[in-house]
Design an enzyme around this catalytic site. Structure first.
Site, mmCIF file in Angstrom:
data_model
loop_
_atom_site.group_PDB
_atom_site.id
_atom_site.type_symbol
_atom_site.label_atom_id
_atom_site.label_comp_id
_atom_site.label_asym_id
_atom_site.label_seq_id
_atom_site.Cartn_x
_atom_site.Cartn_y
_atom_site.Cartn_z
ATOM 1 N N GLU A 30 -17.041 13.737 -84.575
ATOM 2 C CA GLU A 30 -17.444 12.682 -85.506
ATOM 3 C C GLU A 30 -17.333 11.320 -84.823
ATOM 4 O O GLU A 30 -16.424 11.088 -84.022
ATOM 5 C CB GLU A 30 -16.549 12.727 -86.749
ATOM 6 N N ASP A 32 -17.495 7.263 -86.132
ATOM 7 C CA ASP A 32 -17.425 6.551 -87.408
ATOM 8 C C ASP A 32 -17.562 5.038 -87.304
ATOM 9 O O ASP A 32 -16.854 4.395 -86.522
ATOM 10 C CB ASP A 32 -16.061 6.794 -88.077
ATOM 11 N N GLU A 34 -16.801 2.569 -90.406
ATOM 12 C CA GLU A 34 -16.359 2.493 -91.793
ATOM 13 C C GLU A 34 -15.980 1.044 -92.099
ATOM 14 O O GLU A 34 -15.193 0.438 -91.368
ATOM 15 C CB GLU A 34 -15.162 3.413 -92.044
#
Length: 213
Positions: A30, A32, A34
């Site tokens: 993953e 990310d 955010e």
């Protein structure tokens, strides 16, 4: 992807743009972006992380040098066999290098899809969870536009945009890029897992001991 974030009191919310492989395996990869909301007139926190083979805990956080709710800004990821690079308006803010030779797993074998989401995380997102979501401010709206992918590998590459075919595998920071990322990290980084001795009192992760730019 161009994004414009929730204006006003966004405390408790998380707006995301991320890549992820199949999370049901327990060993997913993953990458990310955010965006952790905050109370009015307080800055968003841009939270970045990299998971490889199900292992994350590689957070770096930044306060942006502009208001991300006023206009659209471009958030990008370069992902190749050498590195993962996070960019904001084409300015590099973070690099996670391939250090497999030092025993650090690197995302490279699992295909990932691209996701976006907007969700409530008031147990941790804003000031460590001390500020909760004010639902009287709902609905909370974030905006996405101009998604673009330049993918030049895999079985379907002939049907994708490959304007950088032949160069993406070796794309890296040049001297100007290294200068810019040092400036960003010096002035706008607010958390780096590689400097969190309390968290890693038994020893920093091995990639923290290697050149980062």
């Amino acid at each position: 992807m161009d994004m414009k974030l929730i204006a006003g009191n966004s405390a408790g919310t998380v707006t995301t743009l991320y890549l992820s492989s199949d999370q049901s395996t327990g060993t997913h990869d993953e990458i990310d972006f955010e965006f952790l909301g905050n109370v009015s007139n307080q800055p968003y926190t841009l939270h970045t992380n990299v998971f490889s083979q199900g292992k994350g805990n590689r957070e770096q956080q930044f306060h942006l040098w502009f208001d991300p709710t006023a206009n659209f800004h471009t958030y990008s990821v370069v992902w190749n066999p050498r590195l993962i690079m996070f960019l904001v308006d084409e300015t590099p803010i973070r690099v996670f290098r391939n250090h497999e030779k030092y025993g650090v797993a690197f995302p490279k074998n699992q295909p990932m899809r691209i996701y976006s989401s907007l969700w409530n995380a008031d147990n941790w997102a804003t000031q460590g969870g001390s500020v909760k979501t004010d639902w009287t401010k709902a609905p909370f709206t974030a905006y996405y536009r101009k998604f673009n992918i330049d993918a030049c590998d895999g079985p379907n590459r002939a049907s994708l945009s490959c304007s950088t075919r032949g160069t993406w595998r070796t794309h890296d920071l040049d001297a100007n890029g290294r200068k810019r990322i040092r400036y960003i990290q010096k002035n706008f980084m607010v958390y780096d897992y590689c400097e969190d001795w309390k968290r890693f009192s038994q020893g920093y992760p091995p990639e923290c001991k290697q050149p980062r730019f």
